[in-house]
Design a protein around this motif. Structure first.
Motif, PDB file in Angstrom:
ATOM      1  N   GLY A  57       0.929  -1.353   0.082  1.00 29.56           N
ATOM      2  CA  GLY A  57      -0.028  -0.053  -0.059  1.00 29.56           C
ATOM      3  C   GLY A  57       0.767   1.086   0.063  1.00 29.56           C
ATOM      4  N   TYR A  58       1.978   1.182  -0.456  1.00 27.84           N
ATOM      5  CA  TYR A  58       2.918   2.214  -0.183  1.00 27.84           C
ATOM      6  C   TYR A  58       2.166   3.532  -1.064  1.00 27.84           C
ATOM      7  N   ALA A  59       2.568   4.657  -0.706  1.00 29.08           N
ATOM      8  CA  ALA A  59       1.926   5.791  -1.206  1.00 29.08           C
ATOM      9  C   ALA A  59       0.652   6.047  -1.218  1.00 29.08           C
ATOM     10  N   ALA A  60      -0.388   5.155  -0.724  1.00 27.58           N
ATOM     11  CA  ALA A  60      -1.586   5.395  -0.204  1.00 27.58           C
ATOM     12  C   ALA A  60      -1.602   5.770   1.446  1.00 27.58           C
ATOM     13  N   GLN A  61      -2.630   6.317   1.896  1.00 23.65           N
ATOM     14  CA  GLN A  61      -2.417   6.895   3.179  1.00 23.65           C
ATOM     15  C   GLN A  61      -3.836   6.516   3.810  1.00 23.65           C
ATOM     16  N   PRO A  62      -3.777   5.689   4.692  1.00 25.44           N
ATOM     17  CA  PRO A  62      -2.796   4.850   5.366  1.00 25.44           C
ATOM     18  C   PRO A  62      -2.652   3.708   4.443  1.00 25.44           C
ATOM     19  N   PRO A  63      -1.334   3.258   4.199  1.00 23.31           N
ATOM     20  CA  PRO A  63      -1.028   2.161   3.368  1.00 23.31           C
ATOM     21  C   PRO A  63      -1.993   0.902   3.760  1.00 23.31           C
ATOM     22  N   ARG A  64      -1.962   0.595   4.717  1.00 20.58           N
ATOM     23  CA  ARG A  64      -2.488  -1.189   5.123  1.00 20.58           C
ATOM     24  C   ARG A  64      -4.026  -0.873   4.650  1.00 20.58           C
ATOM     25  N   GLU A  65      -4.554   0.415   5.029  1.00 21.94           N
ATOM     26  CA  GLU A  65      -5.751   0.399   4.658  1.00 21.94           C
ATOM     27  C   GLU A  65      -6.429   0.975   3.479  1.00 21.94           C
ATOM     28  N   ARG A  66      -5.656   1.762   2.776  1.00 17.46           N
ATOM     29  CA  ARG A  66      -6.272   2.497   1.575  1.00 17.46           C
ATOM     30  C   ARG A  66      -5.307   1.753   0.345  1.00 17.46           C
ATOM     31  N   GLY A  67      -4.367   0.778   0.527  1.00 19.29           N
ATOM     32  CA  GLY A  67      -3.776   0.330  -0.668  1.00 19.29           C
ATOM     33  C   GLY A  67      -4.890  -0.581  -1.269  1.00 19.29           C
ATOM     34  N   TRP A  68      -4.272  -1.282  -2.578  1.00 18.42           N
ATOM     35  CA  TRP A  68      -5.154  -1.852  -3.268  1.00 18.42           C
ATOM     36  C   TRP A  68      -5.593  -3.239  -2.650  1.00 18.42           C
ATOM     37  N   ALA A  69      -4.687  -3.892  -1.915  1.00 19.51           N
ATOM     38  CA  ALA A  69      -4.998  -5.038  -1.236  1.00 19.51           C
ATOM     39  C   ALA A  69      -6.316  -5.050  -0.349  1.00 19.51           C
ATOM     40  N   ALA A  70      -6.240  -3.832   0.485  1.00 21.28           N
ATOM     41  CA  ALA A  70      -7.354  -3.656   1.377  1.00 21.28           C
ATOM     42  C   ALA A  70      -8.505  -3.223   0.884  1.00 21.28           C
ATOM     43  N   LEU A  71      -8.310  -2.338  -0.278  1.00 20.68           N
ATOM     44  CA  LEU A  71      -9.598  -1.980  -1.002  1.00 20.68           C
ATOM     45  C   LEU A  71     -10.294  -3.093  -1.537  1.00 20.68           C
ATOM     46  N   LEU A  72      -9.494  -3.936  -2.342  1.00 19.23           N
ATOM     47  CA  LEU A  72     -10.145  -5.447  -3.215  1.00 19.23           C
ATOM     48  C   LEU A  72     -10.683  -6.147  -2.082  1.00 19.23           C
ATOM     49  N   ALA A  73     -10.371  -6.280  -0.790  1.00 20.71           N
ATOM     50  CA  ALA A  73     -10.892  -7.276   0.373  1.00 20.71           C
ATOM     51  C   ALA A  73     -12.150  -6.666   0.762  1.00 20.71           C
ATOM     52  N   THR A 208      -5.226   7.373  -5.528  1.00 25.75           N
ATOM     53  CA  THR A 208      -6.156   6.898  -6.562  1.00 25.75           C
ATOM     54  C   THR A 208      -5.585   5.631  -7.703  1.00 25.75           C
ATOM     55  N   GLY A 209      -4.371   5.687  -7.688  1.00 25.61           N
ATOM     56  CA  GLY A 209      -3.978   4.654  -8.575  1.00 25.61           C
ATOM     57  C   GLY A 209      -4.165   3.233  -7.602  1.00 25.61           C
ATOM     58  N   HIS A 210      -4.072   3.266  -6.472  1.00 27.25           N
ATOM     59  CA  HIS A 210      -4.393   2.077  -5.731  1.00 27.25           C
ATOM     60  C   HIS A 210      -6.056   1.559  -5.869  1.00 27.25           C
ATOM     61  N   GLN A 211      -7.016   2.894  -5.862  1.00 28.14           N
ATOM     62  CA  GLN A 211      -8.251   2.627  -6.182  1.00 28.14           C
ATOM     63  C   GLN A 211      -8.470   2.041  -7.570  1.00 28.14           C
ATOM     64  N   ARG A 212      -7.712   2.512  -8.460  1.00 32.67           N
ATOM     65  CA  ARG A 212      -7.740   1.902  -9.935  1.00 32.67           C
ATOM     66  C   ARG A 212      -7.509   0.280  -9.921  1.00 32.67           C
ATOM     67  N   ILE A 213      -6.394   0.049  -9.448  1.00 31.19           N
ATOM     68  CA  ILE A 213      -5.842  -1.411  -9.399  1.00 31.19           C
ATOM     69  C   ILE A 213      -7.015  -2.249  -8.703  1.00 31.19           C
ATOM     70  N   ALA A 214      -7.580  -1.721  -7.567  1.00 28.77           N
ATOM     71  CA  ALA A 214      -8.602  -2.711  -6.829  1.00 28.77           C
ATOM     72  C   ALA A 214      -9.800  -2.876  -7.695  1.00 28.77           C
ATOM     73  N   GLN A 215     -10.185  -1.674  -8.599  1.00 22.40           N
ATOM     74  CA  GLN A 215     -11.371  -1.715  -9.231  1.00 22.40           C
ATOM     75  C   GLN A 215     -11.014  -2.636 -10.254  1.00 22.40           C
ATOM     76  N   ALA A 216     -10.084  -2.636 -11.086  1.00 24.15           N
ATOM     77  CA  ALA A 216      -9.667  -3.625 -12.177  1.00 24.15           C
ATOM     78  C   ALA A 216      -9.719  -4.849 -11.752  1.00 24.15           C
ATOM     79  N   LEU A 217      -9.302  -5.168 -10.454  1.00 22.45           N
ATOM     80  CA  LEU A 217      -9.061  -6.542 -10.008  1.00 22.45           C
ATOM     81  C   LEU A 217     -10.601  -7.021  -9.758  1.00 22.45           C
ATOM     82  N   GLY A 218     -11.235  -6.374  -9.006  1.00 18.95           N
ATOM     83  CA  GLY A 218     -12.871  -6.764  -8.960  1.00 18.95           C
ATOM     84  C   GLY A 218     -13.411  -7.211 -10.151  1.00 18.95           C
TER      85      GLY A 218
END
Length: 727
Positions: A57-73, A208-218
């Motif tokens: 989740g690097y560069a997302a704030q906070p990383p472990r909560e707003r990174g693509w992995a957490a958003l996908l879950a 925003t990039g992490h959001q896009r990755i999570a969206q595409a994975l979903g």
């Protein structure tokens, strides 16, 4: 979460394209469909994500909560438990080493693998094998999870070397894959998104990039849930299987067998669970040596603007720089997997690491290593061979083993057929010179055991396993260069485990055998037990006798000492044997002068060239065997030991005799052993025989010594022989 809206027509086109891509990629992905069905039914699942800093989740704030992995879950529903095994700065080569503990032990239902960005910096010769190994280990786990490959790139969808390789592997294994760079580029081309909106710098996506990755994975997961699916078996690998068989030396297992100037310390990776400090040095002459295994050996080390460089080599290979001083890493600690040795024989090796003398010499800056990572500790069925088996020949064109142009070293007996040679004792050696591009070797065996050999051609060592109970012919697969070549054939397996007859060799038509290389100026002859035979010296874990590939008498201390002194080596050694007690049926005084360690073997006449030095290392089993029964060493051990030494003196009246103790702990545990050696030397000296010495090794192991202990023993013995015996 909020996403940039699509126009109705574009949305339809993108959905159709994505669905077609997902259907092609998931033709065999029944595991993923089963996971999605569980989710739809409200059942809980465990989602694991493994990757580098983008997965953390690097560069997302906070990383472990707003990174693509957490958003996908979160997007998959409240019954999804996330195991985020992202570790910043690591690639697939390091991930293979931590996959079991950080991913598989959690028994995940679904695993998303992300290493495209970090693998772009990984050695291209490694990344195909290491990434494929992650997929294969996941797909062959006891509980096989669904696997999704996430292919990321830098901003702008470049570079794509690692991404394209990983997407190809996903297709090969019938896995669902997301090519995020292509997904995003399509949006950019349609005017609905901008790369700059997703990145504040070229490598790491922002929130925003992490959001896009999570969206595409979903979307990818939902499309895969309805795609046609069939089950197919695990296909053959595209990049070999070396990284499926690894070993990690870290924390307490990262122990040098020799060390000068390194101390425990250095920074640890804060995201690698359970990691402890490695080794750090500031002295210019700091050096450490480690026992390692495998066909590929790498050092995992820190890199930043504050570190200085190391260099390392495997065995006697070339020195490789470990680039730890990286000025570009300002305020950010990085980690790197640097291969030191590759295409090695997949067995035990010695790794030497030292501080590099460069522009930072004398600076006092630290140099640090955190772990040693090995791959290619292969099971027997996967070990490569430079030889291919041929049908038995009609013996036309065979140069027989008895040809006078072949030079033999060791106690070599007559074979069962005319002009053949019996190879029993480990270290038995053939020397030859020949012309031509082809080489074929012919053997037969009536013994049950496999004989492991090293075939050394022009200095290049090639392993060869000759099975027992039959005849076998082995041809070198790849042709040699034109011209003259040297050959050494060395038997590695100890005497009681395998016997083989060597019939001879064949060359290509028109080529010829030349006069052999001359004998070495010095000859050493050793008598001993499993220590001298090299039993278990390459074993990875506990002592074992199931796979004798790892037992190599040519890398035992005696053979190593002979090599250091430029001497011919003869090794008469049997596991479990002693002078007064044995774990087998025979004692050393019964077999020491025979062609094989059995009573029906003929007694060998003295070699026309007597050894210059005869060395004896016995007593371990005289103590060990009675010890298993709660008994002490035999009361007459000293007298029977002396009687055996007298037999050796009678056979070799001019040789120097060296009575050895050590390599294991019997001499420490049983005072009668060193006392017997000292008494034997004193007795012979008192009788006017001054050419007798005793030496006790300081290097030892509680189990059978591995090649690191053998190397130390050889260093000790070489110094002793040079300063006391051969002066």
């Amino acid at each position: 979460m909020t996403y940039t809206p699509w126009t109705k027509g574009l949305a339809l086109a993108m959905t159709l394209t994505l669905a077609a891509t997902a259907q092609a990629a998931t033709a065999a992905d029944t595991r993923l469909q089963a996971v999605m069905k569980k989710l739809d039914g409200g059942d809980p699942i465990t989602l694991a994500t493994v990757g580098g800093s983008i997965t953390t989740g690097y560069a997302a704030q906070p990383p472990r909560e707003r990174g693509w992995a957490a958003l996908l879950a979160k997007s998959l529903g409240p019954r999804v438990q996330l195991v985020n095994a992202g570790v910043s700065g690591t690639d697939s080569a390091a991930a293979v080493q931590r996959l079991q503990a950080q991913v598989l032990d959690a028994s995940p239902d679904l695993v998303v693998v992300e290493f495209s960005v970090n693998d772009q910096w990984l050695d291209p010769a490694v990344r195909g094998s290491s990434y494929e190994a992650i997929l294969r280990k996941l797909l062959s786990a006891k509980k096989q999870p669904a696997v999704v490959v996430l292919g990321l790139t830098h901003q702008g969808n470049q570079p794509r070397d690692a991404t394209d390789l990983q997407l190809k592997l996903a297709a090969h294994y019938g896995l669902t894959a997301l090519d995020f760079g292509a997904w995003m580029q399509a949006r950019v081309a349609a005017g609905t998104d901008r790369w700059a909106a997703l990145y504040d710098e070229p490598v790491h996506p922002n929130g925003t990039g992490h959001q896009r990755i999570a969206q595409a994975l979903g979307e990818t997961l939902r499309a895969a849930a309805t795609a046609a699916a069939t089950t197919t078996p695990l296909p053959a690998p595209l990049h070999g299987r070396a990284h499926e068989f690894t070993r990690l030396l870290m924390n307490d297992t990262l122990k040098p067998y020799q060390n000068s100037g390194f101390t425990r310390g250095g920074e640890v990776h804060p995201e690698w669970t359970g990691q402890q400090p490695g080794w750090i040095a500031t002295a210019d002459d700091a050096e450490a040596r480690f026992l390692v295994w495998g066909s590929e050996v790498a050092v995992f080390h820190a890199e930043s603007e504050h570190y200085r460089n190391l260099e390392a080599r495997v065995d006697d290979g070339p020195w490789v720089t470990l680039q730890s001083h990286v000025p570009e890493r300002k305020g950010y600690l990085g980690w790197h997997y640097t291969v030191v040795g590759r295409d090695l024989e997949p067995t035990a090796h010695l790794l030497q690491v030292r501080v590099k003398r460069d522009a930072w010499a004398g600076s006092g800056r630290p140099a640090s290593l955190l772990a040693i990572m090995s791959a290619g500790i292969l099971p027997p069925s996967l070990r490569p061979s430079a030889f291919e088996q041929q049908p038995p020949s009609n013996r036309m064109g065979l140069i027989p083993a008895a040809d006078p142009r072949l030079r033999w070293v060791g106690r070599i007996g007559p074979g069962p057929l005319p002009s053949t040679k019996l190879l029993v004792w480990s270290g038995s050696e053939l020397h030859a010179r020949f012309t031509g591009r082809e080489l074929t070797l012919e053997f037969s065996s009536t013994h049950w055991g496999t004989s492991h050999f090293t075939v050394e051609i022009d200095g290049r060592a090639l392993p060869l396993a000759v099975p027992g109970k039959g005849m076998s012919v082995w041809r070198l697969r790849e042709p040699l260069a034109d011209g003259e070549h040297t050959l050494r054939l060395l038997k590695r397996t100890e005497a009681t485990m395998a016997e083989v007859a060597f019939h001879g060799l064949r060359l290509s038509e028109g080529d010829r055998l030349l006069d052999p290389p001359p004998a070495r100026p010095l000859k050493l002859e050793f008598y001993g037990d499993s220590i001298t035979a090299g039993a278990c010296n390459g074993d990875v874990d506990a002592d074992q006798y199931d796979d004798l590939y790892y037992h190599d008498g040519t890398r035992a201390y005696g053979a190593l000492t002979a090599a250091k002194l430029g001497a011919d080596y003869v090794g008469i050694a049997v596991s479990g044997i002693g002078v007064t007690a044995t774990f087998n049926e025979l004692l050393m005084p019964q077999v020491w002068n025979r062609y094989a360690p059995r009573l029906d073997a003929a007694v060998a006449p003295p070699d026309p060239r007597a050894p210059d030095v005869v060395l004896v290392n016995l007593g371990q089993n005289d103590h060990g065997f009675p010890g298993t029964k709660g008994q002490r060493i035999a009361a007459d051990f000293a007298s029977r030991y002396l009687a055996f030494v007298r037999e050796l003196r009678a056979r070799y009246p001019q040789a120097r005799l060296v009575l050895l103790a050590g390599g294991m702990t019997a001499w420490k545990d049983e005072p009668a052993i060193p006392r017997a050696l000292q008494q034997a030397v004193a007795t012979l000296h008192g009788e006017g025989d001054a050419r007798v010495w005793t030496y006790t090794f300081q290097a030892f192991a509680h189990a059978h010594p591995r090649i690191d202990v053998h190397a130390q023993m050889a260093d000790e013995l070489t110094r002793f022989l040079q300063t006391e015996v051969l002066k």
